[in-house]
Design a protein around this motif. Structure first.
Motif, short mmCIF file in Angstrom:
data_model
loop_
_atom_site.label_atom_id
_atom_site.label_comp_id
_atom_site.label_asym_id
_atom_site.label_seq_id
_atom_site.Cartn_x
_atom_site.Cartn_y
_atom_site.Cartn_z
N TYR A 183 -3.14 84.25 -8.84
CA TYR A 183 -3.45 85.66 -9.10
C TYR A 183 -3.81 85.87 -10.56
O TYR A 183 -4.78 86.56 -10.90
CB TYR A 183 -2.24 86.54 -8.78
N GLN A 184 -3.02 85.27 -11.43
CA GLN A 184 -3.22 85.51 -12.85
C GLN A 184 -4.48 84.82 -13.38
O GLN A 184 -5.20 85.39 -14.20
CB GLN A 184 -2.00 85.06 -13.65
N LYS A 237 -7.20 84.26 -11.76
CA LYS A 237 -8.34 85.07 -11.33
C LYS A 237 -8.49 86.30 -12.23
O LYS A 237 -9.60 86.72 -12.55
CB LYS A 237 -8.18 85.46 -9.87
N SER A 238 -7.35 86.84 -12.64
CA SER A 238 -7.39 87.97 -13.57
C SER A 238 -7.94 87.54 -14.92
O SER A 238 -8.71 88.27 -15.56
CB SER A 238 -5.99 88.56 -13.76
N TYR A 239 -7.54 86.33 -15.39
CA TYR A 239 -8.08 85.80 -16.64
C TYR A 239 -9.60 85.75 -16.58
O TYR A 239 -10.30 86.12 -17.53
CB TYR A 239 -7.61 84.37 -16.90
N ARG A 271 -16.78 84.78 -11.03
CA ARG A 271 -16.10 86.07 -11.21
C ARG A 271 -16.51 87.06 -10.13
O ARG A 271 -15.68 87.84 -9.65
CB ARG A 271 -16.44 86.62 -12.60
#
Length: 217
Positions: free
Chosen positions: A68-69, A71-73, A142
């Motif tokens: 999750y993180q 992908k957020s990065y 992205r």
């Protein structure tokens, strides 16, 4: 308005902060996983309470939550790069007294900024190097996250699948739906690519005819 050199130099420093943030965040997941394992093995009440007394979080802490993180990065990094390119366009427009804005061009994001700077300014963008390709590939990846929640469709995302297949730090994992997995190294490599691109761009900014962009200003 910042001069072009200042815009690029500021973004380069900003990238150092993002890299540190990512390093600390990745380390946090490792520490959380170790803390969780210890809480189960040692039956430690305060730590058990921290994890709501659950004994089924190992895969989430080791795999699901870090994904999750990451992908957020990726969304964050591509977004700040697009914003940087737009800000550079505004700065070059003012500094070189260009009579057109980058918003007059069709398209959006990184590619529109590239077209504007290449066609209307004397700033030579280092777009022939591997760094630019890495950034453009990251933008494509992205889009899978931003528009499809990281789920991959073989037809709609054929371009992205080629990128994934050619990169050891990306994976298309097949279950009921195909979803994207990102290794932490991919994110760090992207930061390095952006850093390399800005380093080359700084050198090109020094060649601009307007002396106001001198880094000592």
């Amino acid at each position: 308005m910042q001069f072009p050199y200042q815009v690029v130099a500021y973004f380069s420093v900003e990238l150092d902060s993002y890299k540190l943030f990512i390093e600390m965040s990745e380390r946090n997941w490792i520490e959380e996983s170790e803390r969780y394992t210890s809480s189960i093995l040692e039956d430690d009440e305060p730590t058990l309470h921290r994890f709501n007394y659950r004994s089924d979080l190992a895969s989430k802490l080791n795999d699901e939550f870090p994904q999750y993180q990451r992908k957020s990065y990726l969304i964050m990094l591509v977004s700040i790069f697009e914003d940087f390119m737009n800000q550079l366009c505004r700065s070059v427009e003012a500094d070189l007294d260009i009579k057109a804005s980058f918003t007059d061009f069709t398209g959006s994001g990184i590619e529109r900024a590239k077209q504007y700077l290449s066609k209307l300014s004397s700033l030579a963008l280092p777009v022939s190097g591997k760094e630019w390709k890495q950034i453009k590939d990251a933008q494509a990846i992205r889009n899978v996250i931003a528009h499809a929640a990281g789920h991959i469709d073989k037809k709609a995302h054929a371009k992205q699948l080629k990128i994934i297949d050619s990169n050891d730090n990306l994976e298309a994992e097949y279950y009921a739906r195909t979803h994207l997995n990102i290794d932490s190294e991919y994110v760090f490599n992207l930061v390095s690519a952006m850093k390399g691109f800005t380093d080359k761009l700084l050198a090109e900014c020094e060649k601009l005819p307007n002396k106001k962009i001198n880094k000592d200003t």
